[in-house]
Every structure is written in C-alpha cells, then in structure tokens.
Design an enzyme around this catalytic site. Structure first.
Site, PDB file in Angstrom:
ATOM      1  N   LYS A  13      21.822  25.204  82.789  1.00  0.00           N
ATOM      2  CA  LYS A  13      22.207  24.042  81.970  1.00  0.00           C
ATOM      3  C   LYS A  13      23.677  23.715  82.182  1.00  0.00           C
ATOM      4  CE  LYS A  13      24.656  26.645  78.920  1.00  0.00           C
ATOM      5  NZ  LYS A  13      26.130  26.526  78.684  1.00  0.00           N
ATOM      6  N   ASP A 141      21.569  30.059  73.575  1.00  0.00           N
ATOM      7  CA  ASP A 141      21.152  29.165  74.656  1.00  0.00           C
ATOM      8  C   ASP A 141      19.690  29.333  75.058  1.00  0.00           C
ATOM      9  OD1 ASP A 141      23.683  28.128  74.763  1.00  0.00           O
ATOM     10  OD2 ASP A 141      24.312  29.240  76.539  1.00  0.00           O
TER      11      ASP A 141
END
Length: 306
Positions: A13, A141
């Site tokens: 990401k 995350d």
C-alpha cells in the site's frame, strides 16, 4: 507446491494522505489516512502440516524477516486456528515483492494473505467480517491489506471506510537498501513535535482527511491529487537521511507531479501523470543508480489465486 496448497496474493500500500495525532496514553497515535493498494504483491502459499512453520524468499532482501512468532503471518495462522478451534497446522511459504521495513505494509499483507489462505485450507469459513476482526487484532494495516482498493483509515488506521477512486493512478516507487523501524519513526516525530521541529508540531485531537483528497480520488485526477498529498511522518522519516531528501527532489525535477514518503518510509512514492510519464520517470531514476518500480493502483486486497 502440492496440489492441495492454497495460494493467496495480497498487495502493498501507499499512504496517499497520513495525518498523525498526538500519542495517546496507550502508546498509539490516532490517524486519519487514505490507503491505496498498489500492484506490488506478496504471495503466500499455505500447505497442510502437523505443526506451524514458515519459509520466506523473494525479489527483495528478506534477511531480516523473522521465521517465528514475531512474523505477522505466523501469528495470523495461529490466531485463526485458536479462534476457530482448528487443531491442524500449516506450512506457510511466502514470496515477498514488497520491500521489508519499507513503509508499504508488506508484513501486514503477509498476515492478511495468511488469514485468507488458512481460512480456505481449513474450511473455517469465517467470512469477511470474521477475517476483518482478526486482522484488526494483528495490526493497524492488516485490515486494509485484506480489503484493498482505496480506503480512509481512522482510529489506529484499522477502522476503514471505502473511498471511491475512479480510474488508475500511476506511481513510481524508489526503494531504499536501508529500512526504517515504524516505532522509531513515530518516536522521532513525537520528539520533534516536543521541540517544535515538525510541520505539525501541535496535532489536533480531531483528525480528518481533507475533502480535496477524496474529491481528487473520486475524479481520478492525478494532477488534482498531487498538491493535497501529505504525510506527517515524512519529516521524521527523512530526518538524518539526506538520501531520501535528495531522491524526493530529484523525482520532482525529473517530472513527477509530487513525491511522498510512504507510511513510515523509507520507500518514496512519486505520483506520475499517467503510464507513459511513469515509465519515463522510472527510466530517469534508474539512470541515477536508484532502484525504481512502476506500479499502479487501486488494486484488490488479499485474493485466492487459482
């Protein structure tokens, strides 16, 4: 791999926007962030086993990746087994494509992939909600790596709201041979704020992603997104790392719309004005001796590969 192995792929990401609040009493920082999953992947293979074991290889340096319970993927498999009452074990084989300690959530992607792979291998059928709840217990995350796409993250980053991002965004990543510790970067930001050395030296209690960021994503317009990208951790990540400051300046000089440190760094993400501009930027950065990768987003989260 054996025919009964389950193969799951999960993306790294970029934090398109990352606002960091003041450190709370529990040691965590509230966040307001926008994640975008990009086409740099971790591949996890789950094979039936009597116990729990792990092996790691990949296109990036994996020498610092732990193979015991410090590894998020191992912890994910054991947490799922404990939660679902599974007595079987698993052997996990991880092929890493996301830089280790690079601020792109590679370890979180491994954990998300391990949850999906073991859920399929053992037939636990926890469903999206059940897997999300386990992911949130593993790290801030991990839930996003499970879902992918583009999302606003609040709380510790694990409270997700999908954000509509039209079209495709092209990024050029500049990798660093020297990783950064996420806790160290947050700690450095706290110290810099105490001494007035950070841009956001007096963080507000209420954090919000600016509307301009969401509007640019909705429009699918890289030129609108570039001026509103921001990362509160960047000032701490580049502190004492002149190589990162130089890379940021060089990328913009070479044609990037903007550059930003991804998460806690040290990976730098340059936003380009389309695929051709990204390829040209990648070539120029490589000509300076840097390791540069062209990726795009948004892409889906952890998925089983046939």
């Amino acid at each position: 791999m054996r025919a009964d192995a389950v193969h799951v792929r999960a993306p790294g990401k970029i934090n398109v926007y990352l606002g960091v609040g003041a450190r709370s009493d529990d040691g965590y920082h509230p966040l307001a962030t926008v994640f975008q999953a990009v086409s740099l992947y971790e591949d996890v293979y789950a094979v039936p086993s009597d116990g729990f074991s792990l092996e790691v290889a990949g296109a990036v340096d994996v020498s610092g990746v732990p193979l015991d319970d410090r590894n998020l993927a191992m912890r994910a498999a054991k947490l799922l087994a404990q939660t679902a009452g599974v007595t079987a074990g698993v052997h996990l084989r991880i092929r890493k494509g996301v830089p280790v300690a690079g601020g792109m959530g590679g370890g979180s992607a491994d954990a998300a992939a391990a949850l999906v792979a073991c859920d399929a291998l053992w037939g636990t059928d926890l469903g999206p909600r059940g897997l999300h709840d386990l992911a949130a217990r593993l790290g801030a995350d991990v839930p996003f790596a499970l879902h992918g796409g583009t999302a606003v993250g609040t709380g510790r980053g694990d409270v997700l709201t999908p954000a509509l991002a039209r079209g495709r965004f092209d990024w050029v990543l500049v990798l660093s041979g020297q990783g950064l510790s996420t806790p160290d970067v947050y700690g450095r930001l706290d110290r810099m704020r105490m001494h007035g050395d950070a841009l956001a030296d007096d963080p507000t209690e209420l954090l919000e992603v600016p509307a301009a960021v969401l509007q640019a994503l909705l429009a699918g317009d890289a030129r609108d997104l570039a001026p509103v990208m921001m990362n509160d951790l960047e000032v701490a990540a580049v502190s004492g790392r002149p190589d990162l400051e130089l890379a940021l300046a060089d990328g913009v000089r070479m044609g990037a719309l903007t550059g930003i440190v991804s998460g806690s760094g040290p990976t730098i993400a340059f936003l380009a004005d389309g695929p051709e501009a990204a390829r040209a930027l990648q070539d120029e950065l490589k000509a300076t001796g840097r390791e540069a990768l062209h990726v795009h987003g948004p892409v889906p989260g952890a998925r089983i590969i046939d």
